[in-house]
Scaffold this motif. Structure first.
Motif, PDB file in Angstrom:
ATOM      1  N   UNK A   1     -10.219  -7.273   8.991  1.00  0.00           N
ATOM      2  CA  UNK A   1      -8.955  -7.676   8.355  1.00  0.00           C
ATOM      3  C   UNK A   1      -7.924  -6.558   8.463  1.00  0.00           C
ATOM      4  N   UNK A   2      -7.712  -6.097   9.677  1.00  0.00           N
ATOM      5  CA  UNK A   2      -6.813  -4.958   9.883  1.00  0.00           C
ATOM      6  C   UNK A   2      -5.373  -5.284   9.475  1.00  0.00           C
ATOM      7  N   UNK A   3      -4.906  -6.481   9.794  1.00  0.00           N
ATOM      8  CA  UNK A   3      -3.529  -6.841   9.410  1.00  0.00           C
ATOM      9  C   UNK A   3      -3.346  -6.649   7.912  1.00  0.00           C
TER      10      UNK A   3
ATOM     11  N   UNK B   1      -3.702  -2.859   6.841  1.00  0.00           N
ATOM     12  CA  UNK B   1      -2.556  -2.023   7.232  1.00  0.00           C
ATOM     13  C   UNK B   1      -1.351  -2.330   6.340  1.00  0.00           C
TER      14      UNK B   1
END
Lengths: 396, 396
Positions: free
Chosen positions: A211-213, A216
């Motif tokens: 779940x990088x979005x 970040x």
């Protein structure tokens, strides 16, 4: 990343001097308005008079529900429902922070609920019925309630504070004017920002992979709050600081950070019991609990995320992972303290541990932290975290 | 931060295996569907058959408009309008990337436009009329068209490519299934990501002060794309990489990054002329132009933002500000090249500079870059940037 729906239709009107848009917004729903507010700070700030300028030129019929408490009560909801029914209210207009908005959401929905509201609206936690339209005027950057479909309602007799979610609770329009937060005092400003940070951290420390979005964006919003809270405390009418805190508060809990993840929020579950038993300020309770929770769950599995948190948010350069993680937790603790937030329970008047076991039972019973937390928490974990809040802490 | 409205009502259905929700979504609008797609890749991937499974069980009347080109043409829009009128279309269903969705938006609106579509729909740039409902099935992470109210339409005879914005163009529902991008080839994957990065950078390099929320989110999404594009190129069916690229593409252009800012996009204005004159791939044109534009506008005023870009996005440790900025630009250039994007115009078949002066005139005439750009650009600036794209560049 998990599958998710994202459908957040609130019409945000962000910025200064936009109240002249209010009549047109209200008229889309009707002339009879329930104006909901809290302790009267909107009278001191002049916002109340500005609202009535708009109501008067628009021939609105205004019914007032004033005095909504922080941690809004089911009794106040009942009172609001009566006013709506007696006055054929078309639209509910909360002017305030999260408590006022949450109370208004519960009123707007409960007009359509029969029987006991606690039993039939709050306890089921998911509301699928209709609600009166809600238009908000936000005066505190904190809960994000202005752009989501959740409300938190307290039953002080039963010492329970619970969240209810429903699509129809989503505000239709929200006015976000940062100047309306200029008059918020230091304590509430800091507590509100602690609430924003908690929303971000509750979702950030989550076991769903990939779940990088979301992560970040969460980091970016955390850094924004950490940058601007001290500025807002130093200079309460700094528009840029207030604007960034306000927009961060909304985005922290409109789904952007939490969608695509599974799991349960740990610190809120524990804080809800603190508020339910002692009626303390929500953001203050969260600020106290969060670093102790972090230290409690720090282990081989969680260290990498805490190390990232330390590096990205606090610029920690320490390379040994566990040590880096601990320094990050310490920095968070010190940040809250430096913003004037009391960081021990005795400082907010809770001198004895007598209720901690019962509160721990409730925290586990009223939530799914024992099986869906970032790290599962059981009663003994929760009680231990409460106890850690009794005195000052050091994590390094 | 400037005042802004944020009202993005698209219902996002993100994730795998959700097409069985399509019949219910379509039925909210009607049975007669205009299915719009491009060169037939959806037949090869099997998506076309999966769609028809749903149509058949739902008794839809499907009319097809196939073969929509990249840089969609006004003629195709006219063709779609005719199909809508002849078949009493209730809802337009683009299945594809930005070109297919943009073309569908123009069709959905132009059904209600009388007279010449170029004159009456495209040239005015702002559309305030109604449109048929639009439901999208996205197959390329790039333009963000799936969650905004803008479409870009080309007139190849007049060599003009223009954007039109209108509230009614916002898709009602968008299906974002990352697996639908597994079959996108390396070239289009890289070009799509260059487009996402460009949307982020166009808004990030902006003169409006005090937009930390937007800038932090932009940085987070840039880092996400830079992390996952190489992974998607290496392993086209990596779900996490495709999911993060897809959600980043949507959020990069749904208002989250651009709202609260004034100003005009520079690289898109310049790229639109490249596409209009030579019909090259939009993202490739942007990747070429962007680093040369950055180097062209680097001066005392802009260095701090480029230094931040270098530090935050590319981990540049160089401390001298101008040098750090240049290293950041170099890193961006090398990143695009390393992803297989041709970085000079001759590589995409543009061997001569003969049209550059005319294209520069058009770029300035068709946009507001000469007075509202991050740094104002005049014809000689634009021509110089085009010329810099004729051979390989080094910025350090």
């Amino acid at each position: 990343m998990e599958n998710f729906d994202f459908h957040v239709t609130t019409d945000i009107r962000f910025g200064k001097d936009r109240l002249d848009e209010l009549p047109q917004v209200l008229n889309a729903f009707g002339k009879n308005v329930l104006l909901v507010y809290g302790g009267g700070s909107i009278k001191k700030s002049g916002l109340y008079d500005k609202l009535y300028e708009q109501f008067n030129r628009n021939d609105n019929n205004i019914v007032e529900l004033a005095g909504v408490d922080p941690n809004p009560r089911i009794e106040t909801v009942q009172q609001g429902v009566q006013l709506c029914k007696q006055n054929a209210i078309d639209v509910v207009l909360p002017v305030g922070g999260g408590s006022v908005i949450d109370c208004s959401k519960a009123i707007a929905a409960s007009v359509f609920v029969s029987g006991d509201l606690w039993e039939n609206f709050v306890l089921p936690k998911n509301y699928t019925g209709p609600a009166l339209p809600i238009v908000t005027v936000l005066t505190l950057a904190a809960t994000g309630s202005e752009m989501n479909g959740t409300c938190v309602i307290s039953n002080m007799d039963a010492q329970i504070k619970l969240g209810v979610h429903g699509e129809s609770l989503l505000p239709k329009v929200s006015f976000l004017d940062p100047t309306n937060t200029f008059s918020v005092n230091s304590y509430q400003t800091a507590a509100g920002s602690a609430d924003i940070l908690s929303h971000l951290m509750e979702n950030y420390f989550n076991a769903t992979p990939g779940t990088e979005v979301q992560d970040e964006i969460a980091e970016g919003l955390m850094k924004t709050v950490i940058k601007y809270l001290p500025i807002a405390l130093e200079k309460p009418d700094d528009y840029t600081a207030r604007a960034n805190l306000m927009w961060a508060s909304t985005l922290a809990l409109n789904g952007l950070i939490g969608k695509g993840k599974k799991g349960s929020w740990s610190c809120h579950a524990m804080e809800h019991e603190l508020s339910a038993f002692y009626d303390i300020t929500h953001g203050v309770g969260l600020a106290m609990i969060t670093p102790r929770w972090m230290a409690h769950i720090l282990d081989e599995d969680t260290i990498p995320k805490f190390q990232r948190f330390a590096q990205e948010i606090w610029d920690v350069e320490e390379e040994e992972p566990k040590r880096a993680a601990e320094v990050g937790i310490q920095k968070l603790y010190e940040f809250f303290a430096s913003c004037g937030i009391p960081m021990t329970l005795p400082e907010v008047g809770i001198q004895r541990e007598e209720n901690f076991e019962e509160m721990a039972q409730c925290a586990v019973a009223h939530s799914s932290i024992s099986n869906q937390g970032f790290v599962p928490l059981h009663e003994e974990d929760v009680a231990s975290i409460y106890r850690a809040c009794m005195s000052e802490s050091s994590f390094v």
